[in-house]
Design an enzyme around this catalytic site. Structure first.
Site, PDB file in Angstrom:
ATOM      1  N   GLU A 191       4.620   0.002  27.877  1.00 38.66           N
ATOM      2  CA  GLU A 191       4.563   1.266  28.607  1.00 38.66           C
ATOM      3  C   GLU A 191       3.211   1.325  29.311  1.00 38.66           C
ATOM      4  O   GLU A 191       2.194   1.663  28.705  1.00 38.66           O
ATOM      5  CB  GLU A 191       4.741   2.440  27.636  1.00 38.66           C
ATOM      6  N   ASP A 240       8.967  12.518  29.083  1.00 39.64           N
ATOM      7  CA  ASP A 240       7.865  13.385  29.510  1.00 39.64           C
ATOM      8  C   ASP A 240       8.073  13.977  30.903  1.00 39.64           C
ATOM      9  O   ASP A 240       7.287  14.840  31.311  1.00 39.64           O
ATOM     10  CB  ASP A 240       6.547  12.596  29.512  1.00 39.64           C
ATOM     11  N   ASP A 263       4.352   2.444  23.197  1.00 34.45           N
ATOM     12  CA  ASP A 263       3.858   3.578  23.961  1.00 34.45           C
ATOM     13  C   ASP A 263       2.343   3.447  24.171  1.00 34.45           C
ATOM     14  O   ASP A 263       1.601   3.074  23.273  1.00 34.45           O
ATOM     15  CB  ASP A 263       4.179   4.867  23.207  1.00 34.45           C
TER      16      ASP A 263
END
Length: 536
Positions: free
Chosen positions: A360, A414, A313
């Site tokens: 990511e 998200d 991430d």
């Protein structure tokens, strides 16, 4: 020369085969105990994935969460979340008896589609106390030996984590920076005294971790039997109030009282006009480099013991990260600071070899971030919801032009669900005008080749037809769910991480439709026993 230029057999499959999968956190599985777990419904879901022709199950971070229940703010990079322990499996193996469930906080009135963390935690706290007492009084000598072996083999992280959790309970949940100074600063005499005083609690925390990894191993073996690779998620930053930071404060930018001097976040973006103030402590990268990034290598080694593939991430933070003063109230006043770059990834390769990693690379991405990702050879990410806002997109930004070496999604944890995104209105915080929304929908309709009618499945079909080797859908999008099924709203701290699928197995029509789409887009795996394991 591309970093990942020579591949093991598993990496050849990972990088070369077209495949598809589902994004669903473990907490979102259905079941009778208030939260998804590693038990029967996880195994049913794996059967659904196989029936639907899927190759991947992507999860969010699996560690124990703190305040706010976010899987991106963990109490440890190594521990598992004990809330994911399957009560059914504990009963099956004899670690619990039905009588142990009597008189606990009721889960009967909880909604089937949400996690009420307060009630679940209260239920598990009482249950785990009974579990520990039962283990102490009835466990076989063989099981005790296995538990002792686990504690010894995992001592490098388990000793600190178990003591950390025990001390948080002792000090009413306060962060470690507010503990007595001698314990905060880990003075040897104080540490030894607390280990003795908290011995029973330490034993109980350690037992829950032993059982977590025992159940997870069973789940991972079941996934392999169904031909499913597990995709894990590792946040680039760790929580300030964590065993990680308490144990190694010198690796972070902290003052002499353990408080953060600078913290992580992102500047104003698509999700927030004031940016996102995450609050995580920032790394002292010079110190990490002096230790040849050993701490990070151990962290990655730990997660690859759980999963086959790892998404890092906020990958862009390795090139440059947004540094915010520790006392700031928003992220606006931050600045960009250079990260460790390829020095980090060369060190990780020396320690661990080639790894199946997803970068990511969302948000404010620069040419330098793209260059770093390309040099590592890691696939990046593409999100359909970010692709049609501009009339003239950047090269490779629309599904028909996605890079082959990428993981493509309708959305992530998200984002809004696809249904909610397609039906959004210029209200409730949406800054787009109706004209802008209509223009975006026209571009989507044209790209998807959908002259009229609902756009939901045409968008998904467009994604599956794309050149991207890997496509993943949040389960909410397979089920065509709306705003009620959103997992997380960035920039907010309440009401997130709660959504659950109401029933498993999935409806046969949904499984069949997904399998047909996976087959037509040449993403169906060969279920002939020739799949290559990550452990080969």
């Amino acid at each position: 020369m591309v970093f990942a230029s020579t591949f093991s057999p598993f990496l050849q499959v990972f990088y070369m085969n077209r495949q598809a999968g589902i994004l669903l956190h473990l907490s979102s599985l259905s079941g009778p105990y208030g939260i998804g777990d590693m038990g029967p419904n996880a195994r049913i879901f794996l059967q659904d994935l196989e029936s639907a022709g899927q190759s991947l199950w992507q999860l969010l971070p699996l560690g124990p969460t703190g305040y706010g229940d976010s899987p991106y703010q963990l109490l440890s990079s190594y521990a598992g979340n004990e809330l994911f322990l399957s009560i059914d499996d504990l009963l099956e193996e004899g670690f619990l008896q039905q009588e142990d469930l009597a008189g606990l906080p009721s889960l009967n009135m909880l909604p089937a589609d949400r996690v009420d963390y307060g009630v679940v935690i209260s239920h598990r706290t009482d249950l785990f106390n009974r579990l520990y007492e039962r283990f102490e009084s009835t466990a076989s000598s063989e099981m005790r030996e296995r538990f002792d072996h686990f504690r010894k083999s995992e001592k490098s992280w388990l000793a600190d984590y178990a003591l950390f959790v025990s001390l948080k309970e002792k000090f009413a949940g306060r962060p470690w920076t507010e503990w007595p100074v001698d314990i905060r600063d880990r003075e040897p005499a104080a540490m030894e005294q607390q280990r003795s005083a908290c011995l029973q609690q330490i034993q109980q925390v350690s037992l829950l971790q032993f059982l977590f990894f025992r159940q997870w191993q069973r789940l991972r073996e079941t996934a392999a039997e169904h031909g499913i690779q597990l995709v894990g998620d590792i946040p680039i930053f760790v929580a300030h109030d964590s065993a990680d930071v308490w144990a190694r404060p010198e690796l972070f930018h902290l003052d002499d009282q353990g408080r953060t001097t600078v913290v992580a976040g992102v500047p104003p973006d698509y999700f927030s006009e004031t940016g996102q103030l995450w609050g995580n402590p920032l790394y002292d990268w010079a110190r990490h480099k002096a230790e040849d990034f050993h701490w990070w290598a151990e962290r990655l080694k730990a997660i690859f013991r759980l999963v086959d593939v790892v998404r890092i991430d906020h990958f862009r933070g390795f090139e440059a990260y947004w540094e915010i003063p520790g006392d700031a109230e928003t992220a606006i006043g931050g600045r960009w600071v250079k990260g460790p770059g390829m020095d980090f990834f060369h060190a990780i390769r020396r320690h661990l070899g080639d790894l199946p990693i997803i970068a990511e690379d969302l948000g404010l991405i620069t040419e330098e971030v793209d260059a770093l990702r390309d040099e590592t050879g890691f696939p990046g990410m593409r999100i359909v919801q970010f692709c049609f806002g501009d009339a003239e997109p950047q090269p490779g930004f629309r599904p028909a032009d996605y890079p082959e070496n990428s993981f493509a999604y309708t959305g992530t944890h998200d984002n809004e669900t696809m249904r909610a995104w397609l039906e959004r209105q210029p209200m409730d915080g949406n800054t787009l005008s109706q004209e802008a929304i209509d223009a975006e929908l026209r571009r989507i309709r044209e790209a998807a080749g959908a002259v009229e009618g609902d756009l939901h499945w045409p968008v998904i079909e467009m994604l599956f037809r794309s050149p991207a080797r890997s496509v993943l859908l949040p389960l909410q999008d397979v089920l065509e769910l709306g705003a009620e099924a959103r997992m997380n709203q960035p920039g907010t701290s309440q009401g997130n991480w709660q959504w659950r699928v109401q029933t498993l197995p999935l409806a046969e029509t949904a499984v069949r439709r997904l399998c047909e789409l996976t087959t037509l887009s040449d993403r169906l795996p060969a279920r002939d026993g020739s799949a290559v394991s990550a452990q080969d």
